[in-house]
Scaffold this active site. Structure first.
Site, PDB file in Angstrom:
ATOM      1  N   HIS A 168      57.079  40.057  42.288  1.00 40.96           N
ATOM      2  CA  HIS A 168      56.286  39.599  43.436  1.00 40.96           C
ATOM      3  C   HIS A 168      56.201  40.655  44.541  1.00 40.96           C
ATOM      4  O   HIS A 168      55.343  40.566  45.426  1.00 40.96           O
ATOM      5  CB  HIS A 168      56.902  38.320  44.013  1.00 40.96           C
ATOM      6  CG  HIS A 168      55.884  37.310  44.438  1.00 40.96           C
ATOM      7  ND1 HIS A 168      54.693  37.673  45.032  1.00 40.96           N
ATOM      8  CD2 HIS A 168      55.879  35.950  44.384  1.00 40.96           C
ATOM      9  CE1 HIS A 168      53.994  36.566  45.306  1.00 40.96           C
ATOM     10  NE2 HIS A 168      54.680  35.528  44.916  1.00 40.96           N
ATOM     11  N   ASP A 387      38.556  35.947  28.506  1.00 42.15           N
ATOM     12  CA  ASP A 387      38.202  35.921  27.088  1.00 42.15           C
ATOM     13  C   ASP A 387      38.533  37.285  26.495  1.00 42.15           C
ATOM     14  O   ASP A 387      37.933  38.295  26.853  1.00 42.15           O
ATOM     15  CB  ASP A 387      36.713  35.610  26.918  1.00 42.15           C
ATOM     16  CG  ASP A 387      36.311  35.420  25.464  1.00 42.15           C
ATOM     17  OD1 ASP A 387      37.108  35.785  24.570  1.00 42.15           O
ATOM     18  OD2 ASP A 387      35.196  34.929  25.216  1.00 42.15           O
TER      19      ASP A 387
END
Length: 396
Positions: A168, A387
């Site tokens: 993070h 995708d």
């Protein structure tokens, strides 16, 4: 049903960016808001895809496109570095964009089906943790051995699960999903056309000297507590969300700011958890919501700016006060705190942090965990627009 441990690792390797050496990319200093997350676990997310075709080149293609994506998002291929400041007994931490690479795990779970993952009646299956590459890894672990990014591709009976864990300190959710989208786009198209260069967070808070000096005492890692956790999935229909939003806004009236759908749902969850918590009415409870600061700063950062640019909006109340007032009032506390996170508050908190460095640590009494509901990720992230060449995700 699948056995207790149906997953086995085929390979674990390091994928490096295509071109490692770039001038001006050597070092990224970390802000107080970054360093405050040194003891936070790597955020982990995963996407469930339909089964790809019988193309045996899928793993090589994923790794090749990842190498290209890391060329663009080069901070994720870097390493966390610690510097000893002997003159004042402090430490400094920065990201070295040296192109060391990301961890890539290829695994198989041939006895696990898509339905095993989806039809869990709200409970997260025990085996799911094995689908993720960075379990129990905290940000500071990257100072020793962990890469800033780990990815895992698990081939299932009739599906593919692609997951990730990232540090993070180097990125927030907005930045990371942008990287993930770029990776999938490169894998699908086989090229990097129309992909813009990375916009770095090269803005630093006023009046703060870099690198930030951290007292050695604040870098002492506490013993890791073994805790028993139970993960649950709750689904809210569009109609139920609308009902909660209308109820919350009706309760507070028109003189207050309008409650959003997310604030209404979070308030409902917070109320439900606290009402069954067994806490005394006098005890404090908090709800912490991550707020994207890019457009709140002055001057604002570009929306696509890469890095960790969030702050926690923290609503605090007592158990009794919350239970007495109900949904609308609880949602209003969250709404007002989110609105109160501004350019001024962000800069002030950073300045105060450097004057009295206190890094919250999970597992001990801290402001980050006790009696708190922490809201991570965001419904605004487009987690389904990915995708890799065999269809978009079935579930996140």
């Amino acid at each position: 049903m699948a056995s207790s441990f149906p997953i086995y690792v085929i390979s674990s390797s390091i994928v490096r960016p295509e071109n490692v050496h770039h001038s001006g990319r050597e070092k990224i200093h970390l802000t107080p808001h970054d360093l405050d997350l040194l003891y936070v676990f790597y955020p982990q997310r995963g996407l469930l895809f339909p089964k790809h075709n019988k193309d045996n080149q899928i793993i090589p293609r994923l790794k090749a496109s990842l190498s290209t994506a890391l060329e663009i998002y080069f901070p994720l291929a870097g390493r966390l570095v610690k510097v000893n400041n002997h003159e004042d007994n402090t430490l400094s931490v920065y990201i070295d964009c040296d192109g060391s690479g990301a961890k890539f795990v290829h695994a198989k779970a041939e006895s696990v089906s898509v339905n095993d993952v989806l039809q869990s009646c709200g409970s997260v299956p025990d085996f799911i943790s094995h689908f993720f590459p960075a379990n129990n890894v905290e940000s500071h672990d990257a100072l020793v051995s962990e890469p800033l990014l780990a990815l895992q591709v698990t081939e299932m009976k009739n599906g593919v699960f692609i997951s990730f864990g990232y540090n993070h300190l180097v990125a927030d959710g907005s930045s990371f999903w942008s990287f993930f989208h770029t990776w999938s786009k490169i894998c699908l198209n086989g090229s990097v056309s129309n992909i813009k260069p990375l916009v770095l967070k090269n803005w630093f808070l006023d009046t703060i000297d870099y690198p930030v000096h951290i007292p050695v005492s604040e870098m002492k890692t506490p013993p890791r507590c073994k805790t028993t956790t139970k993960e649950r999935i709750f689904h809210f229909s569009k109609n139920k969300i609308q009902d909660l939003k209308e109820k919350a806004n009706n309760e507070i009236g028109t003189i207050f700011p309008k409650i959003s759908s997310l604030q209404a749902v979070v308030a409902y969850l917070w109320l439900s958890i606290i009402s069954h918590s067994g806490l005394n009415r006098e005890e404090e409870t908090q709800c912490k919501v991550a707020a994207d600061m890019r457009q709140r700063l002055n001057p604002p950062l570009k929306k696509e700016c890469f890095g960790n640019v969030i702050d926690l909006a923290t609503a605090t109340t007592t158990v009794g006060e919350m239970l007495d007032h109900g949904l609308g009032w609880t949602a209003l506390q969250i709404c007002q705190k989110v609105r109160s996170v501004t350019n001024e508050s962000y800069k002030t908190s950073a300045k105060n942090w450097t004057r009295n460095v206190k890094i919250p640590k999970i597992g001990v009494t801290t402001r980050l965990a006790d009696h708190s509901l922490v809201v991570a990720s965001s419904p605004r992230f487009d987690v389904y627009d990915h995708d890799f060449g065999w269809g978009k995700p079935i579930a996140a």
